[in-house]
Write an enzyme that holds these catalytic residues in place. Structure first.
Site, PDB file in Angstrom:
ATOM      1  N   CYS A 191       0.769  -1.235  -0.045  1.00 56.80           N
ATOM      2  CA  CYS A 191       0.014  -0.097  -0.098  1.00 56.80           C
ATOM      3  C   CYS A 191       0.969   1.218   0.071  1.00 56.80           C
ATOM      4  CB  CYS A 191      -0.780   0.025   1.083  1.00 56.80           C
ATOM      5  SG  CYS A 191      -1.809  -1.419   1.449  1.00 56.80           S
ATOM      6  N   ALA A 192       1.537   1.476  -1.067  1.00 50.45           N
ATOM      7  CA  ALA A 192       2.997   2.232  -1.239  1.00 50.45           C
ATOM      8  C   ALA A 192       2.480   3.911  -1.235  1.00 50.45           C
ATOM      9  CB  ALA A 192       3.652   1.777  -2.305  1.00 50.45           C
ATOM     10  N   ALA A 193       1.283   4.327  -1.895  1.00 48.39           N
ATOM     11  CA  ALA A 193       1.058   5.896  -2.080  1.00 48.39           C
ATOM     12  C   ALA A 193       0.975   6.515  -0.689  1.00 48.39           C
ATOM     13  CB  ALA A 193      -0.037   5.916  -2.820  1.00 48.39           C
ATOM     14  N   GLY A 198       4.127   7.534  -1.210  1.00 42.43           N
ATOM     15  CA  GLY A 198       5.643   6.907  -1.717  1.00 42.43           C
ATOM     16  C   GLY A 198       6.890   7.286  -0.983  1.00 42.43           C
ATOM     17  N   SER A 199       6.526   7.990   0.378  1.00 37.66           N
ATOM     18  CA  SER A 199       7.578   8.347   1.220  1.00 37.66           C
ATOM     19  C   SER A 199       8.524   7.020   1.633  1.00 37.66           C
ATOM     20  CB  SER A 199       7.241   9.368   2.195  1.00 37.66           C
ATOM     21  OG  SER A 199       6.250   8.432   2.986  1.00 37.66           O
ATOM     22  N   ASP A 219      -0.519   0.287  -5.426  1.00 40.53           N
ATOM     23  CA  ASP A 219      -1.668   1.150  -4.676  1.00 40.53           C
ATOM     24  C   ASP A 219      -2.977   0.686  -5.333  1.00 40.53           C
ATOM     25  OD1 ASP A 219      -1.499   3.060  -2.206  1.00 40.53           O
ATOM     26  OD2 ASP A 219      -3.159   3.572  -3.531  1.00 40.53           O
ATOM     27  N   ASP A 249      -5.552  -4.326  -6.109  1.00 41.32           N
ATOM     28  CA  ASP A 249      -6.022  -4.400  -4.593  1.00 41.32           C
ATOM     29  C   ASP A 249      -5.153  -5.139  -4.085  1.00 41.32           C
ATOM     30  OD1 ASP A 249      -7.460  -5.068  -2.439  1.00 41.32           O
ATOM     31  OD2 ASP A 249      -9.353  -5.721  -3.387  1.00 41.32           O
ATOM     32  N   ASP A 271       1.804  -1.492   5.033  1.00 38.86           N
ATOM     33  CA  ASP A 271       1.596  -0.259   5.876  1.00 38.86           C
ATOM     34  C   ASP A 271      -0.079   0.013   5.338  1.00 38.86           C
ATOM     35  OD1 ASP A 271       1.914   1.984   7.376  1.00 38.86           O
ATOM     36  OD2 ASP A 271       2.007   3.326   5.637  1.00 38.86           O
ATOM     37  N   CYS A 280      -0.805   3.942  11.109  1.00 41.47           N
ATOM     38  CA  CYS A 280      -0.859   5.247  11.937  1.00 41.47           C
ATOM     39  C   CYS A 280      -2.155   5.357  12.821  1.00 41.47           C
ATOM     40  CB  CYS A 280      -0.490   6.238  11.307  1.00 41.47           C
ATOM     41  SG  CYS A 280      -1.817   6.501   9.608  1.00 41.47           S
TER      42      CYS A 280
END
Length: 702
Positions: free
Chosen positions: A138-140, A142-143, A169, A196, A222, A275
């Site tokens: 779930c990369a976006a 992208g940090s 993503d 997905d 993440d 988070c």
């Protein structure tokens, strides 16, 4: 390239009341905050998140930027006062490697009043992954992906490091944000895909003449979450927070985590992070994953990887609350009417022996008031054996030698594709996503008619063939070394003239060639050459692209000019300097070369510690009487700072760079190199040749 990034809280939320009684009541009851610290916890949550500085980019360049920050910027700002607040000197984060992350006492709102820093980033999960073959599920935006790429390229002398990152993503538009982040790092070892994550397709690679399933050495999971740990910067969460958010997300989080460990090689590590502070999204997912794995997964203590980071150990007891305030401590208490919303996996295991064996205390919950941060949850899992619903015995199929992975399942069904009895099926959300199309047991993208409903049709990825006629002139003009991997060069078109050439690592080439029907690739590769109109008259139709110069340079044996620090300053601050503006050595080299694309290389001098101690490679054009650097604006500013030239904003706050500093920032529609203006001729207006490439609004200070 080394870029200074910050993350923190922005302005514009002054009118939002930072109060949510349900939130306070819920977390007081759960006791995730140590006794006597709840008021400190809430006070920290209401304060703006201070800015944290992270220096990105390849390691040697990042170290140069760090040196500049420590010796100049940090010393300058420590005596400042902004809006009555005294600025304290930034401090290095003890748990972040190589002093490349620093924390301050400044909110992002204050930093916006300073021209020194821009953008934001975050840091913890990637540092728990030791780079090999990586899936970022779930990369976006992208940090974290960017940090993974940086770790791959720690050694700048290696153009194609072993290993790669596949960044995924589910949101098509966010994938393009991800591409933008990744492109800043100019890596041939990153691929952005759009799927997905809970049904991430299983990819194939060819090894020893046969196709095997690709298993990843590392997975970063993440997951989407309620985000209540981000209240300090996402102020909207204060008014939108409710316990229902976590209850709705739990099933999706667990399905993504299960799909992650399915694709993980035996011996590999997966980081699960959120988070959110809520155990329903945190420990409950980990406990369920461990229980379903039947010993195949182990939760490991990763605290040694983050020395100095303060965190709370994971909890082993929690309960659930509905948005109406109804509490449930066990699944047996949940009425039938709530069974679609509340699932058994949301509660702690009832078997105390099993609960103890999970070692949930090895999870890490970062609380905002302990180190003036946001709130996070991190857990690190190691895969010790195939997942129990896999039907085959383990066999090494990962690219890395040290990790064992699972053999492809039998033809009659993918042993790790969700089927009846699969641990994910009992956690379906109330509104499940559209079912994915399956082909040959592989979970792939939706049918084509569905695909047309969103996103853009991507251009194909076409690799050069062994006898492609476009390549011999390039090979000859730049005298590429025999080991240049030309089969790794690709274009984005089947027909017509090739406008740009890109490169990927051999591992990503393998993935692309064997999975065109299985995955939706948004972007991959780094641009290394661009077609130059009328370029044949200069000996080659393709000029070098700055984006790919660090990938390409190790193979280039011609058309290289060695330059000094002073030459770098001239090339990056003047539009078209005459050849005579270069130092004697560089001038002599340039005069020997015919017109056309060149590499301008600065090699560090260990006897001059005041100069940058890392190599710098710039793309340029040797004209008839002048020379030009073709470097995008952001990189231009970066290199200028490295060599001691500062660029200031004017009083009107115009952006750095100015209108003239767009060379190659967007090559489309620009004047091509070689189509030289009249000012290029001998005796032309020297004001043009000596003008600042950064435009009038800026002053340059050595």
């Amino acid at each position: 390239i080394g870029i200074i990034c910050i993350f923190g809280w922005g302005a514009g939320y002054a009118d939002i009341v930072k109060e949510n009684k349900l939130f306070e009541h819920y977390y007081q009851e759960l006791k995730i905050v140590p006794e006597g610290e709840f008021e400190q916890f809430m006070e920290a949550m209401r304060e703006p998140l201070p800015a944290t500085i992270r220096i990105t980019g390849y390691k040697s360049h990042a170290k140069e930027i760090l040196h500049t920050l420590k010796e100049k910027y940090f010393k300058e700002i420590q005596d400042l006062e902004v809006d009555g607040q005294k600025i304290e000197a930034p401090q290095a984060l003890s748990w972040y490697p190589d002093e490349l992350a620093w924390h301050t006492n400044m909110s992002r709102k204050i930093l916006r009043k300073s021209p020194l820093l821009e953008k934001f980033h975050q840091a913890i999960p990637p540092n728990l992954l030791h780079i090999l073959v990586i899936l970022d599920m779930c990369a976006a935006p992208g940090s974290k992906t960017a940090q993974l790429i940086e770790m791959l390229h720690a050694d700048m002398d290696v153009p194609f490091p072993e290993g790669f990152v596949i960044a995924n993503d589910v949101d098509n538009k966010r994938c393009y944000l991800l591409v933008h982040q990744a492109k800043r790092l100019n890596s041939p070892c990153i691929m952005v895909v759009n799927h997905d994550a809970s049904c991430m397709p299983r990819l194939l690679v060819e090894q020893n003449g046969k196709k095997d399933i690709l298993f990843y050495d590392r997975v970063l999971c993440d997951v989407p979450c309620s985000g209540d740990g981000t209240m300090r910067k996402n102020i909207d969460v204060w008014k939108k927070w409710t316990t229902s958010n976590s209850l709705h997300l739990h099933g999706l989080q667990l399905r993504i985590a299960v799909r992650g460990v399915e694709q993980l090689a035996v011996g590999g590590r997966m980081v699960y992070s959120t988070c959110s502070l809520n155990p329903v999204e945190d420990e409950a997912v980990i406990a369920s994953l461990l229980e379903k794995s039947e010993g195949a997964l182990e939760l490991v203590d990763a605290s040694a990887d983050l020395p100095g980071l303060k965190y709370m150990p994971g909890i082993t007891s929690w309960k659930l609350m509905t948005k109406e305030g109804q509490w449930y401590s066990d699944w047996s208490e949940v009425p039938t009417s709530r069974h679609t919303q509340i699932r058994p996996t949301m509660f702690p295991p009832t078997d105390q022996e099993k609960l103890l064996s999970m070692k949930l205390e090895r999870c890490m919950r970062i609380l905002p008031h302990h180190q003036n941060t946001g709130g996070f949850f991190v857990a690190v899992l190691v895969k010790k054996a195939p997942m129990p619903w896999n039907r085959r015995q383990p066999k090494a199929t990962s690219f890395s030698e040290g990790a064992q992975a699972e053999e492809p399942p039998a033809e009659e069904g993918d042993g790790e594709t969700p089927t009846e009895g699969h641990p994910c099926n009992s956690n379906a959300p109330e509104n499940p996503p559209e079912p994915e199309a399956k082909k040959d047991g592989v979970c792939g993208p939706p049918p084509s008619k569905k695909m047309k409903l969103f996103g853009f049709k991507e251009d194909p990825f076409v690799f050069l063939t062994e006898d492609d006629p476009v390549f011999p002139p390039i090979q000859a003009f730049y005298d590429l070394s025999p080991d240049f991997p030309k089969l790794n060069v690709l274009t984005r078109t089947h027909e017509g003239k090739k406008r740009h050439l890109y490169m990927v690592s051999k591992e990503l080439r393998n993935v692309l060639l064997n999975n065109s029907e299985r995955m939706k690739v948004i972007n991959t590769g780094v641009k290394v050459w661009s077609r130059n109109n009328d370029g044949e008259q200069f000996g080659c139709a393709f000029r070098l692209a700055q984006e790919g110069i660090y990938t390409l340079y190790p193979y280039i044996r011609a058309r290289v000019i060695n330059i000094s620090v002073e030459d770098v300053k001239i090339l990056l601050t003047e539009e078209n300097p005459f050849l005579s503006r270069l130092g004697d050595d560089a001038h002599a080299q340039a005069k020997k070369l015919e017109m056309g694309s060149i590499v301008l290389r600065y090699q560090p001098d260990p006897n001059d510690p005041s100069a940058p101690q890392c190599p710098i490679e710039l793309c340029g054009w040797r004209g008839k009487t002048s020379i030009r650097a073709f470097v995008p604006r952001n990189e231009r500013l970066h290199y200028l700072r490295m060599v001691g030239v500062e660029v200031f904003r004017d009083k009107q706050g115009k952006k750095e760079g100015g209108a003239a500093a767009t060379q190659e920032g967007n090559t489309e529609g620009q004047e091509e190199p070689g189509q030289e203006a009249a000012t290029e001729q001998e005796g032309s207006d020297t004001e043009q040749n000596g003008s600042s490439v950064l435009g009038c609004p800026h002053q340059l200070a050595p």
